[in-house]
Each structure stands twice: as structure tokens, then as C-alpha cells.
Scaffold this motif. Structure first.
Motif, mmCIF file in Angstrom:
data_model
loop_
_atom_site.group_PDB
_atom_site.id
_atom_site.type_symbol
_atom_site.label_atom_id
_atom_site.label_comp_id
_atom_site.label_asym_id
_atom_site.label_seq_id
_atom_site.Cartn_x
_atom_site.Cartn_y
_atom_site.Cartn_z
ATOM 1 N N VAL A 1 16.196 16.258 12.482
ATOM 2 C CA VAL A 1 14.995 16.920 13.378
ATOM 3 C C VAL A 1 13.757 16.364 12.764
ATOM 4 C CG1 VAL A 1 13.968 19.078 13.720
ATOM 5 C CG2 VAL A 1 16.296 18.906 13.768
ATOM 6 N N SER A 2 13.345 16.410 11.569
ATOM 7 C CA SER A 2 12.132 16.243 10.977
ATOM 8 C C SER A 2 11.787 14.614 11.308
ATOM 9 C CB SER A 2 11.917 16.467 9.533
ATOM 10 O OG SER A 2 12.958 15.761 8.644
ATOM 11 N N SER B 1 11.223 20.995 9.067
ATOM 12 C CA SER B 1 12.336 21.502 9.850
ATOM 13 C C SER B 1 12.953 22.490 8.739
ATOM 14 C CB SER B 1 13.300 20.481 10.453
ATOM 15 O OG SER B 1 13.503 19.623 9.367
#
Ligand SMILES: Cc1cc2nc3c(=O)[nH]c(=O)nc-3n(C[C@H](O)[C@H](O)[C@H](O)COP(=O)(O)O)c2cc1C
Length: 202
Positions: A16-17, A137
Motif C-alpha cells: 500500500v505505502s 500504511s
């Protein structure tokens, strides 16, 4: 204007990050095409943990030949950071804090006389003036009103570290609750990507 882009998730394309940090850089690049961008993947090319011989050499002791590559890697990481006007970091929460790969990078840039010093009034940051944007995240939720607030050592830690070096106003774009369920992950990621597109230009 120089931008340093760092990623530290071990999850590659599933991260995600990484998606959010890339969206941040895309937004800034579109707004300022002349940006000079350096990318460092802290998991693909990890920096070693600090060693006693590294610290001794940093204090002027003769460095053994085998320490050469480590000292060079350290100097490169520090020079990149010092040269950057903007630093964009992808920072997932692992075990309530940053990944150890990102900590290894911080250990190479928190250098007395370079990014901070001890003055008459205590520590003083020497790296002020940079813009730092962090895509964080987290699997859960750590807001002040939650029972997990006291376990938040990702955002609070990074805010402290950059503040110590004189960098205030660190911008965080969070994607939270990504392990709570697919709907939470989708909504949270969409919100973070949207926030990235709304960032002020470089
Ligand atoms: C090794 C590991 C440790 C984790 N520890 C935590 C944690 O302490 N708290 C939390 O909320 N989420 C935790 N998570 C979930 C991650 O924060 C979440 O999956 C996040 O999306 C990771 O960012 P990334 O997708 O960029 O790697 C952990 C995930 C991994 C892989």
C-alpha cells in the motif's frame, strides 16, 4: 529542485505505502516536470545495521579496508538526503513502528555535525527547510480515541526524528485499517491516493 523518493515495504507490488508514495511523486512530477528525482528502494538495496567499527571510524579511528563499502554507502545515503529539497517516504507500520530497513537509513542520516548538532541550548536541527511527505500504511487504526493509540510509534516516531533534524511540518498521507477487511483497505487506499493528487505542488 531535487526530490528523494524512498520505499521501505517488503511487500513489493502488493504494498500500500509503495502505491501511495509513487502517487505522491507522480503528482509532484506532473506539477514540476523539471524535478530531479532520486529513487532508493531500502528493501532491494538495504543499508547494513550500524557496527562498532563504523561508529569508531566516524569518530576518526582508522577504518579497516573492509569497512570501505559500508562507509561509502553511508556517505551516499547522507549526501542524497542533504541534497534533497523534498523527501517522499513510503513507510508501512511493522510491529507498531517503521520497518528495520527504514531505521537503518535513519541511522545513516542522523549524523551529528551534519543533520543536527549539540549547541549551548541543547540539540539543534541542521536540516531544516526540506519538505518531507510520508505515505504511511497501517493494518489497524491508531487514532487518539482508539484503544491502540499508545501503540502508535510510526507517525509519532518519524515526526520526532525529522523534527530533531529541524524539519517541521512533515506531511503524512495515511492509509489506515488496511488489514481490517477488503472494504476498509479499498476505501483507505482510495482516500490516500486522492490525498496524493491534492498535494500542493513542489
Ligand atoms: C511484518 C508485519 C508487521 C505488521 N505489524 C503491524 C502492526 O504492528 N500494526 C498494524 O496496524 N499493522 C501491522 N501490519 C500490517 C501493515 O501495517 C499493513 O499491511 C500495511 O499495509 C503495510 O504496508 P505495506 O502494504 O506498504 O507493506 C504488519 C504487517 C507486516 C507484514
Amino acid at each position: 529542485m531535487k526530490l528523494l523518493h524512498l520505499d521501505s515495504s517488503v511487500l513489493g507490488p502488493h504494498s500500500v505505502s509503495r502505491q501511495v508514495s509513487a502517487a505522491i511523486v507522480d503528482r509532484l512530477r506532473q506539477a514540476t516536470p523539471s524535478l530531479d528525482i532520486t529513487y532508493r528502494d531500502l528493501t532491494q538495496t538495504p543499508l547494513a545495521h550500524l557496527s562498532g567499527s563504523h561508529l569508531a571510524a566516524a569518530q576518526g579511528a582508522p577504518a579497516p579496508a573492509e569497512l570501505g563499502p559500508d562507509l561509502a554507502a553511508s556517505a551516499a545515503a547522507l549526501d542524497e538526503f542533504l541534497a534533497a529539497d523534498i523527501v517522499v517516504i513510503g513507510a508501512p507500520m511493522y510491529n507498531f513502528t517503521i520497518p528495520s530497513q527504514l531505521k537503518a537509513w535513519i541511522d545513516r542520516i542522523l549524523v551529528v555535525g551534519k543533520t543536527f548538532k549539540y549547541g549551548a541550548a541543547g540539540p539543534e536541527g541542521l536540516a531544516g527547510g526540506k519538505r518531507v511527505i510520508v505515505a504511511i500504511s497501517r493494518g489497524g487504526y491508531y487514532g487518539a480515541e482508539t484503544p491502540y493509540a499508545a501503540g502508535e510509534h510510526l507517525e509519532t516516531y518519524l515526526r520526532w526524528v525529522f523534527g530533531f533534524m529541524g524539519i517541521t511540518g512533515v506531511e503524512f498521507i495515511p492509509a489506515d485499517g488496511v488489514q481490517v477487511g477488503p472494504d476498509h483497505r479499498e476505501k483507505s487506499l482510495a482516500g490516500a491516493l486522492q490525498a496524493a493528487t491534492s498535494l500542493r505542488a513542489a
